[in-house]
Design a protein around this motif. Sequence first.
Motif, PDB file in Angstrom:
ATOM      1  N   PHE A 116       0.814  -1.202   0.000  1.00 33.86           N
ATOM      2  CA  PHE A 116       0.000   0.000   0.000  1.00 33.86           C
ATOM      3  C   PHE A 116       0.857   1.266   0.000  1.00 33.86           C
ATOM      4  N   ILE A 117       2.128   1.157  -0.345  1.00 31.05           N
ATOM      5  CA  ILE A 117       3.020   2.306  -0.329  1.00 31.05           C
ATOM      6  C   ILE A 117       3.038   2.962  -1.708  1.00 31.05           C
ATOM      7  N   LYS A 118       2.735   4.244  -1.752  1.00 31.73           N
ATOM      8  CA  LYS A 118       2.553   4.953  -3.014  1.00 31.73           C
ATOM      9  C   LYS A 118       3.799   4.919  -3.883  1.00 31.73           C
ATOM     10  N   SER A 119       4.982   5.065  -3.285  1.00 29.89           N
ATOM     11  CA  SER A 119       6.209   5.101  -4.077  1.00 29.89           C
ATOM     12  C   SER A 119       6.521   3.753  -4.724  1.00 29.89           C
ATOM     13  N   LEU A 120       5.887   2.702  -4.235  1.00 33.06           N
ATOM     14  CA  LEU A 120       6.099   1.364  -4.802  1.00 33.06           C
ATOM     15  C   LEU A 120       4.921   0.904  -5.648  1.00 33.06           C
ATOM     16  N   GLY A 121       4.108   1.852  -6.076  1.00 32.70           N
ATOM     17  CA  GLY A 121       3.003   1.509  -6.963  1.00 32.70           C
ATOM     18  C   GLY A 121       1.639   1.898  -6.447  1.00 32.70           C
ATOM     19  N   VAL A 144      -0.779 -10.205   4.633  1.00 29.49           N
ATOM     20  CA  VAL A 144       0.342  -9.355   5.025  1.00 29.49           C
ATOM     21  C   VAL A 144       0.187  -8.019   4.303  1.00 29.49           C
ATOM     22  N   MET A 145       0.329  -6.926   5.039  1.00 26.44           N
ATOM     23  CA  MET A 145       0.178  -5.591   4.467  1.00 26.44           C
ATOM     24  C   MET A 145       1.447  -4.781   4.691  1.00 26.44           C
ATOM     25  N   GLN A 146       1.939  -4.187   3.607  1.00 25.95           N
ATOM     26  CA  GLN A 146       3.025  -3.217   3.729  1.00 25.95           C
ATOM     27  C   GLN A 146       2.406  -1.821   3.692  1.00 25.95           C
ATOM     28  N   LEU A 147       2.456  -1.144   4.817  1.00 21.56           N
ATOM     29  CA  LEU A 147       1.877   0.181   4.986  1.00 21.56           C
ATOM     30  C   LEU A 147       2.982   1.152   5.364  1.00 21.56           C
ATOM     31  N   GLN A 148       2.681   2.426   5.253  1.00 24.44           N
ATOM     32  CA  GLN A 148       3.676   3.426   5.632  1.00 24.44           C
ATOM     33  C   GLN A 148       3.005   4.588   6.354  1.00 24.44           C
ATOM     34  N   MET A 155      -5.882   2.471   6.291  1.00 24.71           N
ATOM     35  CA  MET A 155      -6.293   1.102   6.017  1.00 24.71           C
ATOM     36  C   MET A 155      -6.898   0.400   7.227  1.00 24.71           C
ATOM     37  N   ALA A 156      -6.969   1.070   8.367  1.00 22.78           N
ATOM     38  CA  ALA A 156      -7.529   0.439   9.568  1.00 22.78           C
ATOM     39  C   ALA A 156      -8.944  -0.093   9.345  1.00 22.78           C
TER      40      ALA A 156
END
Length: 278
Positions: A116-121, A144-148, A155-156
């Motif tokens: 969910f990280i903007k710089s990674l797509g 599994v979630m990748q958040l920043q 996303m909660a």
Amino acid sequence: MDAVRRVARCEVPPLACDSHCHVFGPADRFPYAPSRRYTPEDRPKEVLAALHRRLGLGRAVIVQASCHGTDNRAMVDALRSDPARYRGVAMIDDATTEAELQEMQAAGVRGIRFNFIKSLGGAPDLDLVRRAADRVRPLGWHMVMQLQGDGVTEMAPLIRTLRMPVVIDHMGRVDPALGVDGPAFRMLLKLLEDERIWVKLSGAERMTLSPFTAALPFARALLRAAPDRVLWGTDFPHPNLTTPVDEMELLNLVPDFAPTQADRQRLLVDNPARLYGF
């Protein structure tokens, strides 16, 4: 960094698990995704195994990285090389077939991951996330979630509606300058009140530079909040990170936030064994 050759500060328990690491390529056998945002150097399964021998780690969870997209072959090939020691987390989309899911299940995959990280797509289609969750829930897999940072708060609502365990990568990649009272970190602690939510005490090298001490208050607070739902990982080989990292230095942070032998046993052995079925 190899010239430093640090040694472990404390005894690593038998069957300790690196719960977040990657394999990249080799590209001539497992090409990188055309839509990737970065092209890494090859780091195949043999390199990962050598790292774990140096660190004294007996198990690992190999997480599919975005540079390979939803082509999980490199990850699955690594799992098959040592099925007793390895589990995996895949990336899937609507084109992933049921046969592929069953094949990955047999190989040791136990979860799916979304970035969910903007710089990674940027954030994926949330309907896709829900459809994917519905497809893998019968397999007993988790999300599994990748958040920043603020993404934890954003996303909660989705996290709370998923009817499956959810693992949040890298302490939510919160901004250390905001401290443990920052809004994103407070939300992460609030989410951990739900027994379905887990968090990885990894990513210190993404929060601050060596010696990574700015990350310690966050790891300590998370371990206190959910001692039976925390995991640790190296994030080898640290995709998109320009500063070299010695994974032994990361391992040597563990006694600073998991000070007792019981803490380290849960973090490194018992918790990943329970979630991943070792």
